[in-house]
Design an enzyme around this catalytic site. Structure first.
Site, PDB file in Angstrom:
ATOM      1  N   GLY A  70       0.830  -1.199   0.000  1.00 53.89           N
ATOM      2  CA  GLY A  70       0.000   0.000   0.000  1.00 53.89           C
ATOM      3  C   GLY A  70       0.863   1.247   0.000  1.00 53.89           C
ATOM      4  O   GLY A  70       2.061   1.175   0.299  1.00 53.89           O
ATOM      5  N   CYS A 102       5.274  -6.034   1.652  1.00 51.31           N
ATOM      6  CA  CYS A 102       5.651  -4.620   1.581  1.00 51.31           C
ATOM      7  C   CYS A 102       5.005  -3.831   2.721  1.00 51.31           C
ATOM      8  O   CYS A 102       5.346  -4.045   3.880  1.00 51.31           O
ATOM      9  CB  CYS A 102       5.292  -4.060   0.201  1.00 51.31           C
ATOM     10  SG  CYS A 102       6.139  -2.506  -0.129  1.00 51.31           S
ATOM     11  N   TYR A 103       4.059  -2.945   2.435  1.00 48.44           N
ATOM     12  CA  TYR A 103       3.404  -2.223   3.543  1.00 48.44           C
ATOM     13  C   TYR A 103       2.794  -3.245   4.514  1.00 48.44           C
ATOM     14  O   TYR A 103       2.775  -3.022   5.727  1.00 48.44           O
ATOM     15  CB  TYR A 103       2.317  -1.297   3.005  1.00 48.44           C
ATOM     16  CG  TYR A 103       1.574  -0.560   4.100  1.00 48.44           C
ATOM     17  CD1 TYR A 103       2.147   0.527   4.749  1.00 48.44           C
ATOM     18  CD2 TYR A 103       0.303  -0.982   4.510  1.00 48.44           C
ATOM     19  CE1 TYR A 103       1.481   1.183   5.772  1.00 48.44           C
ATOM     20  CE2 TYR A 103      -0.369  -0.331   5.533  1.00 48.44           C
ATOM     21  CZ  TYR A 103       0.217   0.751   6.161  1.00 48.44           C
ATOM     22  OH  TYR A 103      -0.443   1.395   7.178  1.00 48.44           O
ATOM     23  N   HIS A 121       7.563  -7.539  -3.622  1.00 48.93           N
ATOM     24  CA  HIS A 121       6.262  -7.954  -4.168  1.00 48.93           C
ATOM     25  C   HIS A 121       6.415  -9.263  -4.946  1.00 48.93           C
ATOM     26  O   HIS A 121       6.781  -9.238  -6.118  1.00 48.93           O
ATOM     27  CB  HIS A 121       5.723  -6.867  -5.100  1.00 48.93           C
ATOM     28  CG  HIS A 121       5.252  -5.654  -4.380  1.00 48.93           C
ATOM     29  ND1 HIS A 121       3.946  -5.474  -3.975  1.00 48.93           N
ATOM     30  CD2 HIS A 121       5.927  -4.557  -3.948  1.00 48.93           C
ATOM     31  CE1 HIS A 121       3.826  -4.322  -3.346  1.00 48.93           C
ATOM     32  NE2 HIS A 121       5.017  -3.745  -3.306  1.00 48.93           N
ATOM     33  N   GLU A 163       4.122 -10.996  -6.185  1.00 46.50           N
ATOM     34  CA  GLU A 163       3.018 -11.206  -7.131  1.00 46.50           C
ATOM     35  C   GLU A 163       3.287 -10.649  -8.522  1.00 46.50           C
ATOM     36  O   GLU A 163       2.568 -10.944  -9.465  1.00 46.50           O
ATOM     37  CB  GLU A 163       1.717 -10.587  -6.580  1.00 46.50           C
ATOM     38  CG  GLU A 163       1.734  -9.088  -6.352  1.00 46.50           C
ATOM     39  CD  GLU A 163       2.353  -8.698  -5.004  1.00 46.50           C
ATOM     40  OE1 GLU A 163       3.013  -9.555  -4.395  1.00 46.50           O
ATOM     41  OE2 GLU A 163       2.205  -7.545  -4.593  1.00 46.50           O
ATOM     42  N   ASP A 193     -17.373 -10.682 -22.141  1.00 46.30           N
ATOM     43  CA  ASP A 193     -17.820 -10.572 -20.749  1.00 46.30           C
ATOM     44  C   ASP A 193     -19.339 -10.592 -20.638  1.00 46.30           C
ATOM     45  O   ASP A 193     -19.905 -11.390 -19.893  1.00 46.30           O
ATOM     46  CB  ASP A 193     -17.283  -9.288 -20.112  1.00 46.30           C
ATOM     47  CG  ASP A 193     -15.798  -9.120 -20.355  1.00 46.30           C
ATOM     48  OD1 ASP A 193     -15.148 -10.144 -20.609  1.00 46.30           O
ATOM     49  OD2 ASP A 193     -15.304  -7.985 -20.305  1.00 46.30           O
ATOM     50  N   LYS A 220     -10.144 -11.632 -16.962  1.00 46.65           N
ATOM     51  CA  LYS A 220     -10.565 -11.919 -18.335  1.00 46.65           C
ATOM     52  C   LYS A 220     -10.346 -13.377 -18.749  1.00 46.65           C
ATOM     53  O   LYS A 220     -11.232 -14.013 -19.312  1.00 46.65           O
ATOM     54  CB  LYS A 220      -9.765 -11.013 -19.273  1.00 46.65           C
ATOM     55  CG  LYS A 220     -10.275 -11.011 -20.676  1.00 46.65           C
ATOM     56  CD  LYS A 220     -11.309  -9.956 -20.803  1.00 46.65           C
ATOM     57  CE  LYS A 220     -11.947  -9.908 -22.129  1.00 46.65           C
ATOM     58  NZ  LYS A 220     -12.989  -8.862 -22.139  1.00 46.65           N
TER      59      LYS A 220
END
Ligand code: XMP
Length: 520
Positions: free
Chosen positions: A59, A86-87, A177, A179, A234, A376
């Site tokens: 964050g 992280c944060y 991070h 991810e 979608d 997606k």
């Protein structure tokens, strides 16, 4: 809250730009997770959701800031594994008795390398393939003293506590991070974390389909639903899913706003009315939309007008359908994330997506959004699961505002007609060369500029257009597609020869960021 029987993981969001990528990594491991803004997670929620593990996202805040985002203290008493990123790491240390310092001169942004300690940590199993591992850092503050019970398992030059863990309580905290793609082996960390937490990996698309159908039935009861069908993947998948759940209680409304691609209206109507037997209203509203867009060139104003008119048109047809009380939309997870900030207010709005926000209040309709939690590619997988034809599932995304945002500057019928023809030739070229499925999205944008050319022996003064083709995984980041020069040359020649009104073709080689995929 989704009523689910499988293992769940809670991601507490502290406002990182990449929180959704954490969810992405977990979904790839068949783990169901929900992202909740930190200020909506309280004791009651924790009890109800009963997560099997918790992740604290990164964050932008500093734990020193007044009113800094914090998790409820009770999360540490759940007895489940927690991973802070992280944060999230700083918060964890701050809450559990460690120390965080402001990063004067020690901020790290971008690539860094983490070196492991001698001590082995199950979270890192198979992770350090060499004696140092590349990670992606983005922090100002950093931890200066770890909380009691924690040990250090990895360091980087500016983050002495890059990887920390309390193996007793199964609390782990990393400064980088894992991810993002720039932490190449990061997925392994998540894999190890969920293994340590005892997840079965039981969240599959067929399970999602069953749950989504049950949820739709429960939400809607015997009420009527209208669904805005755009012809994109979608809304098509949403419509088929909802139709499977509630049959003829669903009526689809296909709005032809005059901003569709060549042949699109016929294709969509045939597919849903004839192949799926769905009640479908084909609303020809070209005059309305193009009339209101006349003379408008500001991108956000265009989007707002189109969004507003969609609401009006839906409202009209909701009445026609006879007391529809729900509006179904194919809103995806990235739409939700990009449009709402963790603090509930508007985050940095790059573009207003017309299919989120504001609709239900104005229309007096409640929303059904069965794809709200999906990315997606997951929607495509669900589409396959529902038996939609591959040619339909594989279609490139098409934005709700349609060709309006591919026509920078003023929209005129002339420009739209030219654009439609050029786009059809371009897509035909891509298909003929067998490239369609390698490309995330391809389209032509007609530029608000006329240029001089020479055709035959005459002077031309026609529009220039730009070809756009990108590769992407989720539309959040993208790179331009590396066509061969032969392909580009052949396509330019075809467009200029076959499309009156265009005499110059350019190729857009901007990545996202800094560009966006669409031109507006
Ligand atoms: P950008 O241009 O923001 O687009 O890089 C990312 C993806 O989102 C699509 N897009 C939209 N889709 N309504 C939609 O349904 C919208 O208002 C909208 N704006 C952009 C775009 O086509 C790309 O796939």
């Amino acid at each position: 809250m989704t009523d689910i029987s499988h293992d769940r993981l809670l991601i507490i969001d502290f406002g990182s730009q990449v929180t959704q990528l954490i969810a992405r990594r977990l979904r790839e491991l068949n783990v169901f997770c929900e992202i909740k803004p930190f200020n909506t997670v309280d004791d009651a929620y924790l009890e109800e959701f009963a997560p099997k593990a918790v992740i604290f996202s990164g964050g932008p805040s500093s734990v020193f800031a007044e009113g800094a985002p914090m998790p409820p203290q009770s999360v540490f008493d759940l007895g489940v594994p927690i991973l802070g990123i992280c944060y999230g790491q700083q918060v964890m240390m701050h809450c559990l008795g460690g120390k965080v310092v402001r990063g004067h001169g020690t901020a790290e942004f971008g690539r860094a390398f983490v070196t492991p300690s001698d001590e082995k940590l199950p979270l890192l199993e198979g992770w350090f393939l060499t004696d140092r591992e590349q990670v992606w850092m983005s922090h100002g503050d950093h931890v200066s003293a770890i909380a009691p019970g924690f040990e250090v398992f990895g360091t980087s030059p500016n983050a002495p506590f890059a990887i920390t863990g309390d193996t007793e309580r199964n609390f782990y905290a990393v400064q980088f991070h894992p991810e993002v793609h720039h932490t190449p082996n990061g997925a392994r960390l998540y894999e190890n974390f969920i293994r340590l937490a005892g997840f079965k990996g039981d969240w599959t698309m067929s399970a999602y389909r069953e749950e989504a159908i049950a949820n739709i039935r429960e939400q809607v009861g015997d009420a009527k639903v209208i669904c805005g069908l755009s012809g994109g993947v979608d809304s098509s998948v949403a419509a088929v899913l909802i139709h499977e759940a509630i049959g003829d209680q669903l009526t689809c409304v296909f709005v032809d706003h005059g901003l569709l691609r060549k042949g699109e209206a016929e294709e969509v109507v045939t597919m849903f009315r004839d192949n799926y037997n769905m009640p479908l209203i084909h609303a020809d509203e070209q005059e309305l939309f193009l009339g209101e867009l006349d003379g408008v060139s500001d991108p956000e104003t265009k989007r707002k007008i189109i969004g507003r008119l969609f609401i009006d048109v839906f409202q009209k047809h909701a009445i026609e359908v006879g007391d529809a009380t729900f509006l179904a939309q194919g809103t995806l997870y990235p739409d939700v994330i990009e449009s709402v900030s963790f603090s509930g207010g508007p985050s940095v709005t790059i573009k207003s997506h017309h299919n989120v926000g504001g609709l239900p209040e104005k229309m007096g309709l409640k929303l059904v959004e069965p794809l709200r939690e999906l990315f997606k590619d997951e929607v495509r997988e669900l589409g396959r699961e529902l038996g939609l034809p591959p040619s339909f599932i594989g279609r490139h995304p098409f934005p709700g505002p349609g060709l309006a945002i591919r026509c920078p500057g003023e929209i005129t019928r002339e420009k739209l007609d030219i654009l439609r023809e050029a786009d059809a030739v371009y897509i035909d070229q891509i298909r003929k060369h067998g490239l369609y499925d390698d490309i995330w999205q391809a389209f032509v944008a007609i530029l608000p500029v006329r240029t001089v050319g020479v055709m035959g022996d005459g002077r031309t003064y026609d529009f220039a257009c730009a070809l756009r083709a990108v590769t992407s995984v989720d539309g959040m980041t993208a790179d331009y597609y590396p066509f061969t020069h032969d392909f580009l040359g052949e396509t330019a020649t075809r467009i200029i020869n076959e499309v009156p009104g265009i005499n110059r073709v350019t190729y857009d080689i901007t990545s996202k960021p800094p560009g966006t995929i669409e031109w507006e």
